[in-house]
Design an enzyme around this catalytic site. Structure first.
Site, PDB file in Angstrom:
ATOM      1  CD  GLN A 196      -3.838  -5.022   8.062  1.00  0.00           C
ATOM      2  OE1 GLN A 196      -2.888  -4.879   8.830  1.00  0.00           O
ATOM      3  NE2 GLN A 196      -3.695  -4.950   6.745  1.00  0.00           N
ATOM      4  NE  ARG A 227       0.644  -7.891  11.014  1.00  0.00           N
ATOM      5  CZ  ARG A 227       0.449  -7.066  10.006  1.00  0.00           C
ATOM      6  NH1 ARG A 227       1.317  -6.104   9.758  1.00  0.00           N
ATOM      7  NH2 ARG A 227      -0.587  -7.198   9.197  1.00  0.00           N
ATOM      8  CG  ASP A 265      -1.211   5.351   4.883  1.00  0.00           C
ATOM      9  OD1 ASP A 265      -1.775   4.322   4.459  1.00  0.00           O
ATOM     10  OD2 ASP A 265      -0.079   5.344   5.394  1.00  0.00           O
ATOM     11  CD  GLU A 266      -2.419   2.157   8.076  1.00  0.00           C
ATOM     12  OE1 GLU A 266      -3.450   1.461   8.023  1.00  0.00           O
ATOM     13  OE2 GLU A 266      -1.283   1.664   8.154  1.00  0.00           O
ATOM     14  CE  LYS A 287      -0.739   0.736   4.948  1.00  0.00           C
ATOM     15  NZ  LYS A 287      -0.045   2.039   4.993  1.00  0.00           N
ATOM     16  CB  THR A 288       3.974   2.243   1.786  1.00  0.00           C
ATOM     17  OG1 THR A 288       3.409   1.899   3.056  1.00  0.00           O
ATOM     18  CG2 THR A 288       4.792   3.511   1.935  1.00  0.00           C
TER      19      THR A 288
END
Length: 733
Positions: free
Chosen positions: A251, A600, A220-221, A33-34
């Site tokens: 998330q 993770r 973002d987020e 995503k970044t």
């Protein structure tokens, strides 16, 4: 010109090139995503769609803002200047400086930090003669900040506040607090967004100015936005409607700090004609881990839906997710420690291993085990167990009770909880102690006796001294576990945290319960206090190659080769408090937290659950987490004691119609120490019939053995149950 698009996969490229109109990028864990966000930013500038100052880019952390700025500059081949890029608070502070007069401030207003906010609120409450013991400033501030997170000014808190005395009082305090902030030309962090949102709502000229200025908005987020952040973004996006929000509804795990997963779920309704692009190629984890995580999260109803697939060519088949059933929590800590040791011998970097727990109190058992093994570790996003405020306070109580000459311990607890002892009272104690060579506690007692301390403080200290004497007397009679538990209750210390409404108060109470549980591992209170001193002395932060211990909430955004996920049991995970407070929504967020934990891991994911956990000095039977039944059998390898796992499933199915778990888990049965279900003694256990020596009880004969617990008939003290590590096998005296 377009070589920067070459590294992107088709989904990522679509997200980058869909510039005009509202766009939601559903970016699964590890899907890049970044890269998409920064490449889209650069693409807008390189395509000449906007100048740098015409793009508003919003992140949640300063670290993310710095990373985006650096990546955009690298893609542009030059420093990115004049950007509106930063966190919600940083960007709103910049806006508020420009338009402060519309909020009743001047442009050089002060931004208060958390300590200043509490101090100011206490002044407001004292001026209104509000009992700060009944309504603590911390609890009132938490409520005020929740209102600010929801975009509520004092005037809009709601009529329902009048029906609740506490809420009505807090609303009045909120109004007085805001008035005091304006008088001081100050704002707190919540005000930064609230004031700007109010200005945009009420000043159409200013809103139109920002509509002209911001041609594109990047967020973002997005799943972590609260209501006031959502309102701010919607107001700004009404102009060009070129808003791109990147996030993952699976998330969204921060509802406890105001995040609203509904913001991302209703994106299509909020922005008519919105496009959704799903990033589903995961470049982090192996196929079994992704399959297990996808199957688990599919049980949530409130989600937009996506399925992660392997994006890495080198991911291969990978190991199955390990689910390990264990007898008790002690064995769980040993298992984790042994596997970490095995990984270490095989050359696995410790820095690529993490133990992710649902609640902070769970780290203690693993900290203790890693210390015994000599494995370096760090607690990420928090303090080590024995460094936490509430644990230091409780240990100070133990020292003050058992060691009356311990001045440092007494000084720490004398006014915790508050007993009205001010700076002048403490100075008088120290002066008398130095003048007559007395311990501080004795000097304080002398001042109480002679009237050197008066009023409320005198009565409170008299009660404390009576308590310390009584608790000291309990040690020999009732043992240190019962004594400490009683002391923390009767001193008012646990009551203080029960009445504290701050978000971390429940966690502090859990830590205190875990501390009392830890006492059961030691024969005496002095032995425990010596152990803590040695543990604290041996901490070494210089080694960068250390195992990471952290909560699941703290692990979001991180990744490791190997991840341990202990404590997957009903009541612990899913967390019972979350289910009680939020019902179905709470359960779905707990499941999202499990999804975050699994994703993770790059190569190894090891989940564990125990049949028994110690609560205080007793044992509690546990039911495996419902989440374990939601994992696909084809991607999971289950090991451990199958018998008790099967019995737990049968018990659960009997208790719950249709074999499904309700929101409220079956209340676990608390098993007294002498009822602990037996199992065969270990191979190295002390044999039945052996003669042993114990430092306190003397010589005796072993009558029965259950793992590391021995029933011993002592020659003088009678029959006792003790741990085998506190006895020595010996010949007859």
């Amino acid at each position: 010109m377009t070589t920067y698009l070459t590294p992107l996969n088709p989904e990522q490229r679509q997200a980058v090139e869909s510039i005009d109109g509202p766009l939601l990028v559903l970016a699964g864990a590890g899907t890049g995503k970044t890269r998409v966000l920064t490449t889209r930013f650069a693409h807008i500038l390189l395509s000449k769609k906007a100048f740098p100052n015409q793009v508003l880019a919003v992140t949640f952390t300063n670290k993310a803002a710095r990373e985006m700025r650096e990546r955009v500059a690298a893609l542009l081949g030059q420093p990115a200047e004049g950007l509106w890029l930063g966190t919600f608070h940083a960007l709103c502070a910049r806006m508020l400086r420009r338009h402060a007069e519309f909020a009743g401030l001047s442009g050089n207003f002060t931004i208060l930090d958390a300590d200043d906010q509490l101090r100011l609120l206490k002044q407001v409450m004292d001026a209104a003669r509000i009992d700060t013991k009944r309504w603590t400033p911390g609890s009132v501030m938490a409520l005020i900040q929740r209102w600010k997170d929801r975009g509520l000014t004092p005037a809009r808190v709601g009529i329902e506040a009048a029906d609740d005395a506490g809420t009505s009082l807090a609303r009045e305090v909120y109004a007085a607090y805001q008035a005091r902030l304006l008088a001081l030309n100050a704002a707190d962090f919540g005000d930064l967004i609230l004031h700007v949102t109010e200005i945009l709502r009420t000043q159409p000229d200013i809103l139109a100015q920002y509509h002209r200025n911001f041609r594109y908005i990047l967020v973002d987020e997005y799943q972590d936005t609260n209501l006031v952040q959502y309102l701010w973004l919607r107001l700004l996006a009404q102009g060009h409607r070129n808003i791109c929000c990147v996030g993952d509804d699976d998330q969204s795990i921060y509802s406890w700090r105001g995040a609203e997963v509904e913001n991302i779920l209703r994106f299509e309704k909020d922005f008519e004609g919105a496009k959704i692009v799903r990033l589903e190629s995961n470049y982090r984890s192996t196929a079994p881990i992704l399959a297990a995580a996808s199957a688990l999260i599919a049980h949530n109803a409130g989600r937009l839906g996506k399925t992660l697939r392997v994006g890495r060519k080198d991911a291969g088949e990978g190991e199955k997710v390990a689910v390990v059933g264990l007898w008790d929590s002690d064995e769980e800590a040993r298992m984790v420690g042994e596997r970490i040791e095995r990984f270490r011998r095989d050359g696995h970097p410790l820095s690529e291993i993490a133990v992710l727990v649902r609640a902070g109190f769970q780290t203690r058992a693993f900290e203790e085990r890693l210390i015994v093994l000599g494995v370096p570790y760090r607690v990420v996003g928090g303090l080590r167990f024995y460094e936490r405020q509430e644990i230091r306070d409780a240990i100070a109580y133990m020292r003050a009770m058992s060691r009356p000459a311990d001045d440092l311990a007494f000084e720490r607890i004398v006014n915790v909880p508050r007993r009205g002892v001010g700076d002048s009272g403490l100075r008088a104690m120290h002066d008398l102690a130095r003048a007559e060579g007395l311990p501080l506690s004795r000097a304080a007692a002398r001042l109480v006796e002679t009237g050197g301390i008066k009023g409320k403080a005198r009565g409170a200290l008299e009660e404390l001294f009576r308590g310390l004497a009584a608790w000291h007397g309990m040690l020999e009679r009732d043992g240190h576990v019962v004594t400490v538990a009683t002391m923390l209750d009767e001193s008012g210390y646990t009551e203080m945290w029960k009445h504290d409404k701050s978000p971390d108060a429940p966690g502090r109470l859990e830590n205190l319960r875990e501390l009392v549980r830890a006492l059961a591992d030691f024969e005496t209170l002095d032995g425990f206090l010596d152990h803590v001193a040695l543990v604290m002395e041996n901490e070494d932060d210089s080694n960068p190659d250390r195992v990471s211990l952290m909560t699941l909430h703290g692990a979001k955004g991180l990744e490791f080769d190997t991840v341990f996920l202990p404590g997957w049991e009903e009541g612990i995970f899913p967390n019972q408090r979350s289910l009680d407070e939020s019902g179905d929504k709470g359960l779905e967020e707990e499941r999202r937290l499990a999804y975050v934990g699994l994703t993770r891991a790059r190569r190894h994911a090891i989940i564990s659950h125990a049949a028994n956990r110690r609560i205080y000095a007793n044992w509690q039977s546990s039911i495996p987490s419902r989440f374990l039944d939601e994992l696909p059998e084809t991607e999971v390898e289950r090991t451990g004691s199958g018998d008790y796992r099967r019995e737990a499933r049968i018990a659960a199915a009997t208790a719950f119609s249709g074999g499904t778990f309700p929101l409220v888990a079956r209340k676990p049965r608390v098993i007294e120490a002498w009822e602990q279900p037996g199992r065969a003694a270990r191979a190295d256990a002390v044999r039945i019939g052996a003669r042993v020596f114990h430092q306190k009880f003397g010589y005796g004969t072993v009558k029965a053995a259950e793992d590391d617990r021995l029933d011993i008939e002592f020659d003088k003290a009678g029959e006792k149950r003790v741990l085998d590590r506190f006895v020595e096998v010996t010949a007859d005296p």
